[in-house]
Write an enzyme that holds these catalytic residues in place. Structure first.
Site, short mmCIF file in Angstrom:
data_model
loop_
_atom_site.label_atom_id
_atom_site.label_comp_id
_atom_site.label_asym_id
_atom_site.label_seq_id
_atom_site.Cartn_x
_atom_site.Cartn_y
_atom_site.Cartn_z
N ASN A 154 -51.73 10.60 8.58
CA ASN A 154 -52.02 9.46 9.44
C ASN A 154 -53.36 9.55 10.15
O ASN A 154 -53.76 8.62 10.83
CB ASN A 154 -50.90 9.28 10.47
CG ASN A 154 -50.56 10.56 11.19
OD1 ASN A 154 -50.27 11.58 10.55
ND2 ASN A 154 -50.60 10.54 12.51
N HIS A 204 -43.19 -1.09 10.57
CA HIS A 204 -44.39 -1.57 11.28
C HIS A 204 -45.69 -0.97 10.76
O HIS A 204 -46.77 -1.28 11.24
CB HIS A 204 -44.25 -1.37 12.79
CG HIS A 204 -44.46 0.02 13.29
ND1 HIS A 204 -45.67 0.43 13.84
CD2 HIS A 204 -43.65 1.09 13.34
CE1 HIS A 204 -45.57 1.70 14.21
NE2 HIS A 204 -44.36 2.12 13.92
N CYS A 329 -50.09 8.45 18.34
CA CYS A 329 -48.89 9.05 18.91
C CYS A 329 -49.24 10.19 19.86
O CYS A 329 -48.45 10.53 20.73
CB CYS A 329 -47.98 9.58 17.81
SG CYS A 329 -47.49 8.31 16.67
N1 PMP Z 1 -44.94 9.72 10.40
C1 PMP Z 1 -46.24 9.35 10.33
C2 PMP Z 1 -47.12 10.01 9.32
C3 PMP Z 1 -46.74 8.37 11.19
O1 PMP Z 1 -48.02 8.02 11.13
C4 PMP Z 1 -45.86 7.79 12.14
C5 PMP Z 1 -46.36 6.75 13.12
N2 PMP Z 1 -47.51 7.10 13.82
C6 PMP Z 1 -44.53 8.19 12.15
C7 PMP Z 1 -44.11 9.16 11.28
C8 PMP Z 1 -43.55 7.60 13.12
O2 PMP Z 1 -43.20 6.31 12.70
P1 PMP Z 1 -42.43 5.28 13.63
O3 PMP Z 1 -43.47 4.70 14.54
O4 PMP Z 1 -41.87 4.28 12.67
O5 PMP Z 1 -41.38 6.02 14.35
#
Ligand code: PMP
Length: 387
Positions: A154, A204, A329
């Site tokens: 990500n 999303h 995140c």
């Molecule tokens: N895994 C990865 C690689 C992500 O980029 C993300 C979101 N930033 C997530 C998991 C978590 O996903 P969600 O927002 O649907 O909980």
């Protein structure tokens, strides 16, 4: 909606496709019945809509309908896959293998298991972000229960060589879970070709709504060797009980249908826009550095390290372009990104890195404007720093 902001933060979240909104709308305004109630037509219609969505999600990844378990997103799917597998296992395999650039929703459940007696091995990655296959080969053995490796990162967009990883893991009798949050909907992902045991998906991240996601489970949830993390009404084969979020699930299904229909044209178009952006920036900032694997990465990703300007200062002066430093995140925390550190960037380089995530609705004009604005602000902020 014209926000006046060029949105280049699609790894954080994607805009909801208007067709998705349209598909969801009747389940807020006309039919709000609980799909678990088979005694009236509205309940049955809601249940049918959920099953259509299940089919659409399954189709996108080459799975069967009964192998899709709806969750609220990839965080939850990752937790069920990792904790659920560990808790259900009664044999001797007490080792979990993952890698250093996983999302926190993979690393944290692994850490939780490590605190409770599991052996957790966190594999290093090379400077392009690839799991070192020799390290994987060495780590996975007859004690390994589960290997959890993401399909796409990500932050730097690197795609793991999952076919090779999958072969290696299964030869040793372990299970393979993949976090597909960034990959599914952006590049072709087929659970049969890759032979995945579990795959996490998030609505999303693929132009669907927040609050919906799925865990693909090979062979179907009924037969899964997974311990549920919650108990209650028996929905989703009791693996993820709770009243289903029908509008979000319907939107998730429609979003998957659109991704299935538009790929690979969309990937090609977005990839060209990304290349154009990188070219324009390189012309204006020759010492700009790119992270990730240029030949094996998400088409919509660009991770850029500036030679001498902090990402925070840059983004604060760029209110008209939505970008991110590191991963959203972990944004807010002052620690540099664990992903950038794992590929060998220094703390200072990490603080000078921005993440660009392009998407379906970006236009060439926007990309040219964004490149000009980023370069202009970079030179202005850099000049202030020199004074
Ligand atoms: N895994 C990865 C690689 C992500 O980029 C993300 C979101 N930033 C997530 C998991 C978590 O996903 P969600 O927002 O649907 O909980």
């Amino acid at each position: 909606m014209n926000t006046g902001v060029i949105y280049l933060d699609h790894h954080s979240s994607t805009p909801v496709d208007p067709r998705v909104v349209q598909a969801m709308m009747p389940f807020w305004t006309e039919n709000t019945a609980n799909p678990s109630n088979p005694y009236h037509p509205l309940g049955r219609r809601a249940a049918d809509a959920v099953e259509t969505a299940r089919e659409q999600v399954a189709m996108l990844i080459g799975a069967k309908r009964t192998e899709i378990v709806f969750t609220c997103g990839a965080t939850e799917s990752n937790n069920i896959a990792i904790l659920g597998t560990a808790m259900a296992h009664t044999g001797n395999r007490r080792q979990i293998v993952t890698c250093a650039i996983e999302h926190k929703s993979v690393l944290e459940p692994c850490r939780w298991l490590a605190e409770r007696g599991y052996e957790v091995i966190i594999l290093p990655v090379d400077s392009l972000g690839h799991v070192q296959l020799s390290a994987l080969e060495q780590a996975v053995d007859e004690n390994t229960l589960l290997v959890s490796i993401q399909l796409a990162n990500n932050e730097i967009g690197t795609l793991q060589r999952m076919e090779v990883i999958s072969r290696l893991v299964h030869e040793r009798g372990a299970l393979l879970h993949c976090d597909g949050a960034q990959a599914v909907g952006k590049i072709p992902v087929n659970v049969e070709h890759l032979y995945l045991d579990m795959l996490s998906i998030s609505a999303h991240k693929l132009y669907g709504p927040k609050g919906a996601g799925a865990l693909y489970v090979r062979g179907g949830a009924r037969r899964a060797r997974l311990q549920p993390l919650m108990f209650g009404g028996g929905q989703e084969w009791s693996l993820r009980p709770g009243t289903l979020n029908v509008p979000a699930i319907v939107g998730f299904g429609e979003a998957c249908r659109i991704c299935h229909e538009q790929m690979p044209e969309e990937a090609t178009r977005v990839g060209k826009l990304r290349d154009r952006l990188e070219q324009l920036l390189k012309e204006r900032i020759p010492s700009l550095q790119y992270n990730g694997d240029p030949s094996l990465r998400l088409p919509n990703n660009s991770s850029l390290t500036f030679p001498d300007v902090e990402a925070d200062a840059l983004l604060l002066n760029l209110p008209d372009v939505a970008l991110s430093t590191g991963s959203a995140c972990t944004a807010g925390a002052m620690e540099p990104s664990h992903v950038l550190q794992a590929i060998g960037l220094s703390r200072e380089q990490s603080y000078r890195t921005i993440r660009v995530g392009l998407g379906r609705f970006n236009t060439e004009e926007e990309i040219e404007r964004a490149a000009a604005r980023i370069a202009e602000v970079y030179h202005r902020v850099g000049a202030i720093g020199e004074r």
